[in-house]
Design a protein around this motif. Structure first.
Motif, PDB file in Angstrom:
ATOM      1  N   HIS A 147      41.614  52.245  28.789  1.00 25.81           N
ATOM      2  CA  HIS A 147      41.768  52.103  30.164  1.00 25.81           C
ATOM      3  C   HIS A 147      42.760  51.517  30.778  1.00 25.81           C
ATOM      4  CE1 HIS A 147      38.701  54.820  29.340  1.00 25.81           C
ATOM      5  NE2 HIS A 147      38.982  55.588  30.922  1.00 25.81           N
ATOM      6  N   LEU A 148      42.597  50.226  30.299  1.00 27.20           N
ATOM      7  CA  LEU A 148      43.968  48.956  30.772  1.00 27.20           C
ATOM      8  C   LEU A 148      44.949  49.821  30.902  1.00 27.20           C
ATOM      9  CD1 LEU A 148      44.645  46.827  32.675  1.00 27.20           C
ATOM     10  CD2 LEU A 148      44.348  45.681  30.996  1.00 27.20           C
ATOM     11  N   ARG A 149      45.361  50.184  29.844  1.00 22.76           N
ATOM     12  CA  ARG A 149      46.589  50.874  28.941  1.00 22.76           C
ATOM     13  C   ARG A 149      47.243  52.013  29.575  1.00 22.76           C
ATOM     14  NH1 ARG A 149      47.148  48.699  22.639  1.00 22.76           N
ATOM     15  NH2 ARG A 149      48.864  50.019  23.072  1.00 22.76           N
ATOM     16  N   LEU A 150      45.844  52.875  29.338  1.00 25.45           N
ATOM     17  CA  LEU A 150      46.407  54.044  29.762  1.00 25.45           C
ATOM     18  C   LEU A 150      47.056  54.586  31.330  1.00 25.45           C
ATOM     19  CD1 LEU A 150      43.750  56.157  27.634  1.00 25.45           C
ATOM     20  CD2 LEU A 150      46.457  56.055  27.456  1.00 25.45           C
ATOM     21  N   PHE A 151      45.590  53.509  32.083  1.00 27.15           N
ATOM     22  CA  PHE A 151      45.403  53.484  33.374  1.00 27.15           C
ATOM     23  C   PHE A 151      45.602  52.917  34.998  1.00 27.15           C
ATOM     24  CE2 PHE A 151      42.066  56.472  31.867  1.00 27.15           C
ATOM     25  CZ  PHE A 151      43.177  57.046  31.214  1.00 27.15           C
ATOM     26  N   GLY A 152      46.132  51.863  34.397  1.00 30.06           N
ATOM     27  CA  GLY A 152      47.118  50.956  34.602  1.00 30.06           C
ATOM     28  C   GLY A 152      45.689  49.102  35.086  1.00 30.06           C
ATOM     29  N   ALA A 153      46.179  48.371  36.253  1.00 30.76           N
ATOM     30  CA  ALA A 153      45.875  47.060  36.815  1.00 30.76           C
ATOM     31  C   ALA A 153      44.525  47.498  37.082  1.00 30.76           C
ATOM     32  CB  ALA A 153      46.621  45.993  37.598  1.00 30.76           C
ATOM     33  N   GLY A 154      44.252  48.636  37.541  1.00 29.23           N
ATOM     34  CA  GLY A 154      42.718  48.932  38.224  1.00 29.23           C
ATOM     35  C   GLY A 154      41.744  49.001  37.722  1.00 29.23           C
ATOM     36  N   TYR A 155      41.935  48.798  36.022  1.00 26.46           N
ATOM     37  CA  TYR A 155      40.932  48.649  35.150  1.00 26.46           C
ATOM     38  C   TYR A 155      41.157  46.985  34.555  1.00 26.46           C
ATOM     39  CZ  TYR A 155      39.593  53.683  35.686  1.00 26.46           C
ATOM     40  OH  TYR A 155      39.058  54.068  35.546  1.00 26.46           O
ATOM     41  N   ARG A 156      42.096  45.835  35.050  1.00 27.51           N
ATOM     42  CA  ARG A 156      42.148  44.580  34.722  1.00 27.51           C
ATOM     43  C   ARG A 156      40.179  44.300  35.371  1.00 27.51           C
ATOM     44  NH1 ARG A 156      46.314  40.026  35.356  1.00 27.51           N
ATOM     45  NH2 ARG A 156      45.317  38.146  34.315  1.00 27.51           N
ATOM     46  N   GLY A 157      39.824  44.107  35.964  1.00 27.04           N
ATOM     47  CA  GLY A 157      38.861  43.798  36.296  1.00 27.04           C
ATOM     48  C   GLY A 157      37.910  44.282  35.460  1.00 27.04           C
ATOM     49  N   MET A 158      37.481  45.392  34.766  1.00 29.32           N
ATOM     50  CA  MET A 158      36.405  45.525  33.903  1.00 29.32           C
ATOM     51  C   MET A 158      36.687  44.686  32.840  1.00 29.32           C
ATOM     52  SD  MET A 158      36.355  49.084  32.309  1.00 29.32           S
ATOM     53  CE  MET A 158      35.117  49.428  33.697  1.00 29.32           C
ATOM     54  N   VAL A 159      37.580  44.549  32.245  1.00 34.18           N
ATOM     55  CA  VAL A 159      38.234  43.839  30.898  1.00 34.18           C
ATOM     56  C   VAL A 159      37.939  42.329  31.522  1.00 34.18           C
ATOM     57  CG1 VAL A 159      39.731  42.839  29.870  1.00 34.18           C
ATOM     58  CG2 VAL A 159      39.812  45.457  30.401  1.00 34.18           C
ATOM     59  N   GLU A 160      38.379  41.514  33.075  1.00 36.49           N
ATOM     60  CA  GLU A 160      38.838  40.482  32.905  1.00 36.49           C
ATOM     61  C   GLU A 160      35.973  40.066  32.750  1.00 36.49           C
ATOM     62  OE1 GLU A 160      40.565  39.431  36.557  1.00 36.49           O
ATOM     63  OE2 GLU A 160      42.282  38.543  35.410  1.00 36.49           O
ATOM     64  N   GLY A 161      35.629  40.923  33.164  1.00 38.09           N
ATOM     65  CA  GLY A 161      33.933  40.893  33.519  1.00 38.09           C
ATOM     66  C   GLY A 161      33.607  40.787  32.453  1.00 38.09           C
ATOM     67  N   LEU A 162      34.198  42.212  31.178  1.00 35.78           N
ATOM     68  CA  LEU A 162      33.615  41.452  30.240  1.00 35.78           C
ATOM     69  C   LEU A 162      33.726  40.545  29.288  1.00 35.78           C
ATOM     70  CD1 LEU A 162      34.081  45.950  29.239  1.00 35.78           C
ATOM     71  CD2 LEU A 162      32.027  44.886  29.458  1.00 35.78           C
ATOM     72  N   LEU A 163      35.394  40.309  29.366  1.00 36.38           N
ATOM     73  CA  LEU A 163      35.483  38.647  28.605  1.00 36.38           C
ATOM     74  C   LEU A 163      34.497  37.806  28.741  1.00 36.38           C
ATOM     75  CD1 LEU A 163      38.682  39.431  28.609  1.00 36.38           C
ATOM     76  CD2 LEU A 163      37.842  39.071  26.514  1.00 36.38           C
ATOM     77  N   ALA A 164      34.479  37.890  30.440  1.00 36.64           N
ATOM     78  CA  ALA A 164      33.090  37.260  30.948  1.00 36.64           C
ATOM     79  C   ALA A 164      31.880  37.011  30.312  1.00 36.64           C
ATOM     80  CB  ALA A 164      33.596  37.500  32.551  1.00 36.64           C
ATOM     81  N   ALA A 165      31.215  38.221  30.315  1.00 36.74           N
ATOM     82  CA  ALA A 165      30.025  38.887  30.197  1.00 36.74           C
ATOM     83  C   ALA A 165      30.263  38.445  28.152  1.00 36.74           C
ATOM     84  CB  ALA A 165      30.002  39.804  29.583  1.00 36.74           C
ATOM     85  N   ALA A 166      31.437  37.980  27.539  1.00 34.88           N
ATOM     86  CA  ALA A 166      31.268  37.990  26.534  1.00 34.88           C
ATOM     87  C   ALA A 166      31.166  36.180  26.389  1.00 34.88           C
ATOM     88  CB  ALA A 166      32.189  38.457  25.524  1.00 34.88           C
ATOM     89  N   GLY A 167      31.783  35.754  27.238  1.00 36.07           N
ATOM     90  CA  GLY A 167      31.554  34.118  27.580  1.00 36.07           C
ATOM     91  C   GLY A 167      33.085  33.552  26.978  1.00 36.07           C
ATOM     92  N   VAL A 168      34.204  34.145  27.309  1.00 36.32           N
ATOM     93  CA  VAL A 168      35.378  33.734  26.701  1.00 36.32           C
ATOM     94  C   VAL A 168      36.461  33.862  28.052  1.00 36.32           C
ATOM     95  CG1 VAL A 168      35.318  33.658  24.111  1.00 36.32           C
ATOM     96  CG2 VAL A 168      35.658  35.553  25.805  1.00 36.32           C
TER      97      VAL A 168
END
Length: 266
Positions: free
Chosen positions: A245-266
């Motif tokens: 989604h980040l690649r297809l639809f842009g920076a609006g999905y960066r927060g989702m990616v960052e949140g998932l990385l944080a949830a994974a502890g990285v």
């Protein structure tokens, strides 16, 4: 779009009488066509109609619901029109996904690569599930996402051998299982559509179902209990659709990616 409708009608051997655009269509055109002889069908474009047709056939063979392929060529896929009158009962969705996942492949992956629009989906076969997820679902975004995110993805990918089972059963996955790709008559599931199938850990589809909404408590009761450690793996599996989604639809999905990385502890 009229060219797609005309091509679909030609494949069905009848004159085109009416065309209507169906909801969705972010990555492909999807049309409801009516033929002069009264038949109706769904015509859609896509990155690889013949590959999608094979995926739909595999879903049907599993016993899970999917539209029948009426015709296909290199440019258009023509499908049976299915009822879509509302969200299914969660238990019915649980049963449908369980039937899908009961089908098992020999290896992780799929016989052909695929794509979400301009984002390629590498499906080359593997016997090592953590390596498959690292290489084909996380590291493949190098050069397409911000460097800071990519460094975190590389750190996570290097540790997947400690986080994912080495050889889970290679279940048949839908590959893009969210509410918009589930058709229902309001009670039962009539079809799982727009697949991006491959064989992999069944938790991948369940994680995707929980990314943009939850199917309801009856889903899990019908599908079956989660595997030990599933909650800790959810963010790892949700990263793939979030990155797409980040690649297809842009920076609006960066927060989702960052949140998932944080949830994974990285």
């Amino acid at each position: 779009m009229s060219a797609i409708a005309g091509r679909a009608a030609g494949l069905l051997g009848a004159a085109l009488a009416q065309v209507r655009t169906l909801p969705g269509g972010d990555l492909s055109d999807c049309l409801l066509i009516r033929l002069a002889d009264g038949r109706e069908a769904v015509a859609k474009s896509g990155p690889a109609p013949r590959i999608e047709a094979a995926m739909l056939a595999a879903i049907r063979v599993s016993g899970a619901p999917a539209p029948s392929v009426l015709a296909v060529d290199d440019t258009v896929l023509v499908l049976e029109r299915l009822s879509d009158a509302g969200a299914p009962a969660p238990a019915e969705l649980g049963h449908a996904v369980a039937r899908l996942h009961a089908a098992t492949g020999a290896r992780y992956g799929w016989p052909a690569d695929y794509a979400f629009g301009p984002v390629p989906i590498a499906n080359g076969g593997s016997d090592d599930w953590p390596a498959f997820w690292a290489e084909r679902r996380l590291l493949c975004h190098a050069g397409h996402v911000p460097a800071a995110l990519m460094r975190r993805l590389e750190t996570l990918a290097a540790d997947l051998g400690n986080r994912l089972p080495a050889r889970p059963r290679p279940a048949l996955l839908h590959g893009d299982l969210w509410g918009g790709n589930v058709l229902s008559d309001g009670t039962r599931v009539t079809g799982l559509i727009d697949p991006a199938c491959y064989h992999g850990h069944a938790e991948v589809d369940c994680a995707m179902l929980a990314l943009f909404g939850r199917p309801g408590p009856g889903f899990r009761e019908a599908y079956g209990p989660p595997e030990p450690g599933a909650a800790e793996r959810t963010a790892l599996y949700q990263l793939w659709p979030a990155l797409v989604h980040l690649r297809l639809f842009g920076a609006g999905y960066r927060g989702m990616v960052e949140g998932l990385l944080a949830a994974a502890g990285v």
